[in-house]
Write a protein that holds these residues in place. Structure first.
Motif, PDB file in Angstrom:
ATOM      1  N   LEU A  29      42.866 -30.079   4.891  1.00 11.38           N
ATOM      2  CA  LEU A  29      44.100 -29.634   4.628  1.00 11.38           C
ATOM      3  C   LEU A  29      45.409 -30.201   5.589  1.00 11.38           C
ATOM      4  N   HIS A  30      44.983 -30.845   6.753  1.00 11.52           N
ATOM      5  CA  HIS A  30      45.943 -31.462   7.800  1.00 11.52           C
ATOM      6  C   HIS A  30      45.988 -32.854   7.202  1.00 11.52           C
ATOM      7  N   VAL A  31      44.978 -33.517   6.454  1.00 11.60           N
ATOM      8  CA  VAL A  31      45.222 -34.886   5.949  1.00 11.60           C
ATOM      9  C   VAL A  31      45.949 -34.726   4.758  1.00 11.60           C
ATOM     10  N   LEU A  32      45.892 -33.807   3.994  1.00  9.71           N
ATOM     11  CA  LEU A  32      46.446 -33.655   2.672  1.00  9.71           C
ATOM     12  C   LEU A  32      48.031 -33.425   2.885  1.00  9.71           C
ATOM     13  N   HIS A  33      48.341 -32.696   3.934  1.00 12.30           N
ATOM     14  CA  HIS A  33      49.743 -32.307   4.012  1.00 12.30           C
ATOM     15  C   HIS A  33      50.472 -33.248   4.945  1.00 12.30           C
ATOM     16  N   TRP A  44      41.447 -40.706  -0.859  1.00 14.07           N
ATOM     17  CA  TRP A  44      41.382 -39.135  -1.387  1.00 14.07           C
ATOM     18  C   TRP A  44      42.692 -38.309  -1.338  1.00 14.07           C
ATOM     19  N   ARG A  45      43.603 -38.596  -0.435  1.00 17.17           N
ATOM     20  CA  ARG A  45      44.757 -38.264  -0.618  1.00 17.17           C
ATOM     21  C   ARG A  45      45.387 -38.034  -1.838  1.00 17.17           C
ATOM     22  N   GLY A  46      45.345 -39.355  -2.571  1.00 21.16           N
ATOM     23  CA  GLY A  46      45.931 -39.629  -3.804  1.00 21.16           C
ATOM     24  C   GLY A  46      45.141 -38.685  -4.866  1.00 21.16           C
ATOM     25  N   ALA A  62      46.178 -24.553  -1.898  1.00 20.28           N
ATOM     26  CA  ALA A  62      46.382 -25.569  -0.985  1.00 20.28           C
ATOM     27  C   ALA A  62      47.596 -25.252  -0.199  1.00 20.28           C
ATOM     28  N   LEU A  63      48.571 -24.891  -0.728  1.00 20.23           N
ATOM     29  CA  LEU A  63      49.822 -24.163  -0.031  1.00 20.23           C
ATOM     30  C   LEU A  63      49.601 -23.060   1.017  1.00 20.23           C
ATOM     31  N   GLN A  64      49.005 -22.204   0.388  1.00 20.12           N
ATOM     32  CA  GLN A  64      48.788 -20.872   1.238  1.00 20.12           C
ATOM     33  C   GLN A  64      47.731 -21.114   2.170  1.00 20.12           C
ATOM     34  N   LEU A  65      46.954 -21.956   1.968  1.00 22.84           N
ATOM     35  CA  LEU A  65      45.690 -22.354   3.129  1.00 22.84           C
ATOM     36  C   LEU A  65      46.462 -23.141   4.156  1.00 22.84           C
ATOM     37  N   CYS A  69      46.495 -22.578   7.998  1.00 26.24           N
ATOM     38  CA  CYS A  69      45.779 -23.543   8.943  1.00 26.24           C
ATOM     39  C   CYS A  69      46.839 -24.782   9.272  1.00 26.24           C
ATOM     40  N   PRO A  70      47.679 -24.564  10.084  1.00 27.21           N
ATOM     41  CA  PRO A  70      48.565 -25.661  10.262  1.00 27.21           C
ATOM     42  C   PRO A  70      47.988 -26.878  11.059  1.00 27.21           C
ATOM     43  N   GLU A  71      48.516 -28.023  11.102  1.00 28.12           N
ATOM     44  CA  GLU A  71      48.050 -28.994  11.862  1.00 28.12           C
ATOM     45  C   GLU A  71      48.685 -29.040  13.130  1.00 28.12           C
TER      46      GLU A  71
END
Length: 339
Positions: A29-33, A44-46, A62-65, A69-71
């Motif tokens: 999730l941290h990588v994605l955002h 993977w991000r793409g 993904a938005l809610q999680l 679970c913020p970075e």
């Protein structure tokens, strides 16, 4: 972070062989955002952003999680429970069973937007707990499961390097496989590049867990736990980049995407309505797909009053586990005995 080892703790160190699926959800999730980090994550991000763009249900999860679970230096420990080392299902069950008071305490230590889901969880809302469990499973199935084989292969390469060092020179050799700026052993203290705090193991030992998505510095459970955990990045050079179009979920290629989603949604027996909700499919199509899965011997169905409940057969459970080397059960590791 400074971790203090007693003589007893040195005998209770263990090295996990595979990543923990709950930690992979949180760290991915941290990588994605974010846009930074290792270039290895670019593919993977793409891939993930294309899936999120195309699937409204995955996008919402993904938005809610990401809000829960913020970075940051700290995110809630209950999202990465120690019991998750058994399987993804056990991990999600442990998250769902977290006491409301503990959720509230840990959320109060995080920064970023609070959001309705966080408020409802802190209020003890059962529907919010069910949503959280479903969101974790949906996110994993959509964005982690398709690359599980690659993730485990990279962890195995890391394991081979760490194991050789451990077998040659014990814990001291294992610690030397890390860059000095990440981890430094000065008996009885282990200095870790992580948020500032001190942890006295107090005879509980420590479990080291590799992570594909951990980047830059290790991560640890901050709250006291029966079995403290330190999650660490892979050895430089063994993290193979995930292509923008992964090979994908072999289960979906075998059964079709809708039937694969139904099979993975049966982590526990569910009614037709709950199954349709969990898989994100129309109830009318669920019946048709379930009939095919039953005919193949992968699912069994039983009527209970007005409802019909569905569960995996032994063949279905075996097929599901074989297609997901990460989420089903981490492999055995080493119990570390000091030299």
């Amino acid at each position: 972070m400074i971790i203090r080892f007693s003589p007893a703790d040195l005998k209770l160190v263990s090295l996990a062989r595979k990543p923990d699926p709950m930690w992979e959800i949180a760290l991915s999730l941290h990588v994605l955002h974010k846009s930074g980090g290792s270039p290895d994550f670019g593919g993977w991000r793409g891939f993930a952003k294309e899936v999120v763009k195309a699937d409204a249900r995955v996008r919402d999860c993904a938005l809610q999680l990401g809000r829960l679970c913020p970075e940051a230096e700290y995110f809630p420990d209950f999202l990465t429970p120690v019991t998750a080392t058994h399987s993804l299902r056990h991990g999600i069950q442990a998250v769902s069973a977290t006491p409301r008071e503990l959720m509230s305490t840990q959320f109060s230590r995080t920064s970023g937007p609070r959001g309705r889901l966080r408020a409802d969880l802190c209020d003890g809302d059962e529907q919010a707990r069910r949503y959280l469990a479903g969101a974790l499973m949906t996110y994993y199935n959509a964005l982690i499961r398709p690359i599980a084989t690659e993730v485990v292969a990279c962890a195995e390469a890391d394991w081979a390097i760490r194991r050789q060092a451990f077998q040659t020179d014990g814990l001291a050799g294992f610690f030397r496989t890390f860059p000095a700026e990440q981890l430094r052993w000065q008996p009885p203290f282990l200095h870790v590049r992580a948020p500032e705090c001190e942890l006295d193991l107090g005879g509980r030992g420590l479990t080291f867990v590799p992570s594909y998505f951990c980047w830059g510095q290790p991560a640890a459970l901050v709250e006291p736990a029966d079995r403290p955990v330190l999650v660490y990045p892979l050895v430089p050079g063994v993290r193979a980049p995930i292509p923008a179009e992964p090979k994908g979920d072999a289960l979906a290629g075998l059964l079709g995407r809708a039937r694969a989603r139904l099979l993975t949604a049966l982590d526990v027996p569910r009614s037709s309505a709950r199954l349709a909700e969990r898989a994100g499919l129309a109830p009318s199509s669920v019946s048709e797909h379930l009939a095919i899965l039953r005919a193949a011997g992968l699912v069994r169905s039983e009527r209970s009053g007005r409802s019909v409940h569905h569960a995996l057969t032994e063949a279905g459970a075996s097929l599901l586990g074989a297609q997901d080397p990460l989420g089903e059960r981490p492999g055995s590791g080493l119990a570390a005995t000091p030299r």
